[in-house]
Scaffold this motif. Structure first.
Motif, PDB file in Angstrom:
ATOM      1  N   ALA A   1      25.532  25.882  19.948  1.00 17.65           N
ATOM      2  CA  ALA A   1      24.095  25.595  19.986  1.00 17.65           C
ATOM      3  C   ALA A   1      23.724  24.594  18.892  1.00 17.65           C
ATOM      4  N   THR A   2      24.638  23.650  18.619  1.00 19.08           N
ATOM      5  CA  THR A   2      24.365  22.659  17.570  1.00 19.08           C
ATOM      6  C   THR A   2      22.993  22.028  17.771  1.00 19.08           C
ATOM      7  N   PHE A   3      22.711  21.660  19.030  1.00 19.98           N
ATOM      8  CA  PHE A   3      21.418  21.037  19.308  1.00 19.98           C
ATOM      9  C   PHE A   3      20.571  21.940  20.198  1.00 19.98           C
ATOM     10  N   GLY A   4      20.549  23.229  19.850  1.00 22.27           N
ATOM     11  CA  GLY A   4      19.859  24.233  20.652  1.00 22.27           C
ATOM     12  C   GLY A   4      18.372  24.334  20.393  1.00 22.27           C
TER      13      GLY A   4
ATOM     14  N   HIS B   1      27.742  16.477  21.395  1.00 23.82           N
ATOM     15  CA  HIS B   1      27.400  17.853  21.766  1.00 23.82           C
ATOM     16  C   HIS B   1      26.387  17.811  22.910  1.00 23.82           C
ATOM     17  N   ALA B   2      26.371  18.893  23.693  1.00 18.62           N
ATOM     18  CA  ALA B   2      25.352  18.993  24.741  1.00 18.62           C
ATOM     19  C   ALA B   2      23.983  19.054  24.082  1.00 18.62           C
ATOM     20  N   ASP B   3      23.001  18.374  24.698  1.00 22.47           N
ATOM     21  CA  ASP B   3      21.640  18.491  24.190  1.00 22.47           C
ATOM     22  C   ASP B   3      20.992  19.724  24.823  1.00 22.47           C
TER      23      ASP B   3
ATOM     24  N   HIS C   1      27.065  28.765  17.207  1.00 21.02           N
ATOM     25  CA  HIS C   1      26.646  28.093  15.968  1.00 21.02           C
ATOM     26  C   HIS C   1      25.621  27.026  16.243  1.00 21.02           C
ATOM     27  N   GLY C   2      24.681  26.894  15.298  1.00 18.22           N
ATOM     28  CA  GLY C   2      23.601  25.919  15.432  1.00 18.22           C
ATOM     29  C   GLY C   2      22.275  26.631  15.459  1.00 18.22           C
TER      30      GLY C   2
END
Lengths: 589, 345
Positions: free
Chosen positions: B139-142, B282-284, B304-305
């Motif tokens: 979830a880096t860009f969650g 990373h997925a957005d 993570h994120g």
């Protein structure tokens, strides 16, 4: 609009003035009319765009997003317009090729987004937006904004929301935008500045002229701006080569250089404007001065505050300049005053081709006829030889400035025969500023600069000693980021890197105790009280004037030195105040 | 059969007790299955490392020949069996060799995604959607503010800037494994055919990508180039080098940074970036949510994120969801510090 948004986006990040100019010029060169004209209007503040309030934007996003997700996002981003621009559930363009959504077997509809009927909307142009807003009713506004947002990308939505809420803040002045426009035709910016009041967006004629496809827009402005004549700096040693008999001297006032212009329009009505040094129309902020200018003329002079028949210091003027709203209370408390030193036009006659001495006579005559307490003459400083002028500069109060002396920041020298030439010609005019105040302070923190200086620690926070609970500590008193040479910058940078004690993001704290540290001689033009600074004082125009590698930090100045300077600035001649206080004390009488 | 009978979350990574292995463990273990070569997922010192050939090669390049006791290469789609557990690796589209790892036991399928993106990337195999019952997602860009759907547009922005400022050098910060090479390949894809300069710290991995057949065109080390020769050029460097002493060799450099973080203006300003490029590996937000929905899973674990938003979103859609508290993921970005370049600062 997406292209204009890209420009705004890039400008917001770009620190360098010349680079900003290039970006704006590139946009103006490659964008057709009338789109570029509306863009220029937006950049120069000629469009009043305050249509949407935060509440309306919040309501729009609340209809479209989950409350919790919005709260988390807003908390992370910290700016309403930006959060909404990024979160706005616009349709995702379908991706081509392997690895895209399509290849993986699903499309945007799975995400539950609302695709507007009819598929993707074409992005609105800035022209669409300006034209629609000019006729749109208030009730239709939210729906219209939503449709525009649907058609724009993230940057486009950010720019639109910033425009609509009137909070552009991208570090571009109107002057800079006009300079960029002028560069399209290789014209001096002042030429555009002079014709500016006669132009209206989207400036089709202006661009045609700049690109050599049309005639110069005719100016029938009854109160045009005249590009000012500026002076070079001079110091005492250089006086020797000049003949004192060729020059007259005036006080250099510590206010704001302005130009007050009045002239009759086609209907015989008097139009009056006050311009800043760069040609921006600042009339609206000074209605008290505008009403004093009842005769057709163009006056070059200094805007000051005059209270109790005394010219006030720059600190006082700044209190008026800082207020946005011009209220009757503000006008009464900080009455604007024009101290005139040149006359560029008189009753429709251009005087700029006449020698200074002649213009001065016309000016004296004009001010006498105007007969308004809000406009007076800047007196000449009598001197027969350079030593006499040196003495006058050292003590303006005794040399004729009297109670106005705290507002004097040096002397101006003007050749008697000088014509009024726009720009900064060498020879006819000189400015000889009073010596700056200086203190020795200790470097405490350093921050990396921007642009060319992004790899250098070039922004310095410095402090002076103060007794805190019986112990001497350094307290920060200001920040400086120029004044040093390139070589000195390298030396300080090396010192910072070698003496870092702690890092806070881009900021480094450096060693600063009694024995080890870097002492900077800081020069500045003035001091004022400030609640925003922990030390309680703020410096005007601080810069590093010398590196004192020879001086241990323990020998740097104390806060009391600054307090004494502040008292002097506030009371004019410093010793007067304490003496008076003692005399009125009955115990001593 | 519960999900925990297949994979158990622990503070140092997820663990399959029945199969006796960990996935991306953050401490040394006997048997480790590694999703990809970034240092927060691939660490040295395990007994056995099972990963794609590319991931094993990258670990060897970064940690040296003795990075693990033994290694076992696995192909995408190949199935491994350990007692009643079957394991398979599937493309994650994150960087060269990156994989999602599917673990199945008695009909219950758990997919550990590692890091992934569902966008085209010319330098690695495209993301493959793997159906599962439990999906372990990053979830880096969650957060719904993160959207990175127009990487080509961002590369065009860079090229436009190069054309506009031919006397300046453009410095592009990019993580040394994956992003740097993707930016090079995308520049080629947009028709840029001049040499691309790189910082010495990128050399090894970039040469490896080229050996594996990823076409990057003419890549030159910036070391030794004269200041004047660097006008009008593009140089790719680790993010930490952009504001470093190293950057002084360039004429009036334009500081760019290719990262999903550049979507938020404050992040770009903090780093002193004047040309932010929203290009992410990373997925957005849209990628995360569409992927979760498309796997058909009934349960989501978020590693993570920005876990909170994604857990909230999943629960609102009737999925079971929980954040996993694994210490140490997501640090590749912050710790991509450079070793001093050999032969000069």
């Amino acid at each position: 609009m997406n292209r204009f948004a890209e420009l705004l986006d890039r400008l917001a990040y770009e620190p360098g003035r010349n680079n900003k100019l290039r970006l704006i010029a590139d946009y103006l060169r490659t964008t057709p009319d009338p789109e570029r004209g509306w863009a220029l209007a937006a950049l120069t503040g000629a469009l009043s765009f305050k249509y949407a309030k935060g509440g309306m934007i919040r309501a729009l996003i609340a209809e479209r997003t989950d409350e919790v997700l919005f709260a988390l996002s807003y908390d992370y981003v910290g700016d309403l317009s930006e959060t909404v621009a990024l979160m706005w559930p616009a349709p995702i363009p379908p991706l081509q090729g392997e690895g895209g959504r399509e290849a993986a077997g699903w499309g945007p509809e799975v995400s539950g987004k609302q695709t507007p009927p009819g598929g993707l909307r074409p992005p609105p142009s800035l022209t669409d937006i300006v034209e629609t807003l000019s006729t749109l009713g208030k009730a239709q506004l939210p729906g219209q904004i939503a449709r525009w947002l649907d058609g724009l990308d993230e940057t486009g939505r950010w720019a639109l929301l910033k425009l609509l809420t009137g909070a552009l803040r991208i570090g571009v002045s109107a002057r800079l935008a006009k300079t960029a426009a002028a560069s399209l035709g290789g014209k001096p910016p002042d030429e555009v500045e002079v014709m500016w009041p006669g132009l209206t967006p989207p400036y089709v004629q202006l661009f045609a002229w700049l690109e050599g496809k049309g005639d110069k827009p005719a100016s029938n402005d009854p109160a045009p701006f005249h590009p000012p004549m500026l002076a070079h700096a001079i110091g005492e040693p250089e006086l020797a080569v000049l003949d004192a008999a060729d020059f007259v001297a005036e006080w250099k006032w510590d206010g704001i250089r302005v130009q007050a212009v009045a002239g009759e329009d086609d209907h015989g009505h008097l139009v009056t404007r006050l311009y800043s040094r760069t040609g921006e129309d600042i009339s609206r902020s000074f209605p008290d001065l505008i009403e004093a200018l009842r005769r057709s003329a163009a006056i070059d002079g200094e805007l000051l505050i005059r209270r109790d028949s005394r010219i006030q210091s720059f600190n006082v003027l700044q209190q008026r300049l800082n207020r946005k709203a011009v209220t009757p209370k503000l006008l009464a408390e900080f009455p604007a005053h024009l101290r005139a030193y040149d006359l560029l036009a008189d009753g429709g006659h251009d005087l700029r081709g006449h020698p200074f001495i002649e213009r001065r006579k016309r000016l004296e005559h004009f001010v006498a006829r105007l007969n308004d307490p809000r406009v007076d003459l800047s007196p000449l400083v009598p001197f027969a030889s350079w030593p006499e002028l040196i003495a006058a500069r050292a003590d303006p109060g005794a040399a004729g400035a009297g109670d106005d002396a705290p507002a004097v920041e040096g002397v101006m020298l003007k050749r008697r025969d000088s014509l009024y030439v726009p720009g900064r010609p060498t020879g006819p005019w000189w400015k000889w500023k009073r010596d700056p105040m200086t203190i020795d302070a200790v470097l405490m923190y350093a921050q990396r600069g921007h642009g060319k200086r992004s790899s250098f620690y070039s922004d310095y926070t410095f402090g002076v000693w103060k007794s805190v609970d019986g112990e001497d500590r350094l307290v920060p008193v200001g920040k400086a980021y120029f004044g040093f040479t390139d070589d000195e910058l390298k030396e300080i940078d090396r010192f910072v890197r070698r003496h870092t004690v702690e890092r806070f993001g881009p900021v480094r704290e450096v060693t600063h105790d009694a024995d080890t540290g870097l002492v900077l001689e800081v020069a500045f033009e003035g001091l004022q009280r400030s609640t925003r600074h922990r030390s309680g004082v703020a410096m005007r125009f601080p810069r590093v004037s010398r590196l004192r590698w020879d001086k241990p930090p323990r020998e740097a100045d104390r806060i009391e030195t600054l307090e004494k300077m502040l008292a002097q600035a506030e009371h004019g001649r410093a010793p007067a105040a304490p003496l008076l206080a003692r005399a009125s004390n009955p115990a001593l009488a | 059969m519960r999900p925990e009978d297949v994979l158990v979350p622990t503070p140092s990574g997820v663990c399959c007790k029945a199969g006796g292995f960990h996935i991306d463990p953050t401490r040394p273990v006997d048997r480790a299955l590694i999703t990809h070569g970034h240092s927060d997922h691939a660490r040295a010192g395990h007994g056995l490392v099972v990963a794609t050939q590319e991931t094993l090669d990258i670990m060897r390049l970064r940690y040296g020949d003795n990075f693990a006791g033994r290694t076992q290469a696995v192909r995408y789609g190949e199935t491994l069996t350990i007692d009643d557990v079957t394991v398979s690796f599937h493309p994650a589209g994150h960087v060269l060799g990156s994989a999602q790892i599917k673990v199945e036991r008695k009909g219950l399928r758990v997919v550990a995604s590692g890091d992934y993106k569902d966008r085209p990337d010319p330098t690695c195999a495209p993301f493959e959607l793997v159906s599962c019952d439990v999906f372990i997602t990053e979830a880096t860009f969650g957060l719904p503010v993160f959207r990175h759907h127009d990487a080509e547009g961002e590369v065009d922005k860079l090229l436009h800037s190069v054309a506009l400022f031919p006397e300046r050098a453009h410095l592009v910060g990019a993580y040394s494994l994956g992003k740097a090479q993707r930016v090079m390949a995308m520049l080629r894809g947009r028709g840029y055919d001049r040499p691309i300069h790189i910082h010495g710290a990128l050399e090894t991995i970039t040469r490896y990508y080229q050996e594996r057949g990823v076409a990057l065109g003419d890549i030159e080390l910036v070391r030794g180039a004269k200041k004047s020769e660097l006008a009008g050029t593009i140089t790719i460097a680790p993010p930490s080098a952009i504001g470093d002493l190293w950057s002084r060799r360039f004429p009036d450099p334009v500081a760019a940074f290719a990262s999903g973080w550049m979507r938020v203006r404050a992040r770009a300003r903090q780093r002193g970036i004047s040309l932010p490029l929203v290009i992410s590996d990373h997925a957005d937000w849209d990628g995360l949510t569409t992927t979760i929905a498309a796997t058909g899973c009934s349960e989501v674990w978020v590693t993570h994120g920005q876990e909170d938003a994604l857990v909230h979103w999943s629960r609102a859609r009737g999925l079971k969801a929980q954040p996993l508290d694994i210490v140490g993921y997501g640090d590749e970005n912050e710790h991509d510090e450079i070793a001093p370049e050999p032969g000069g600062a």
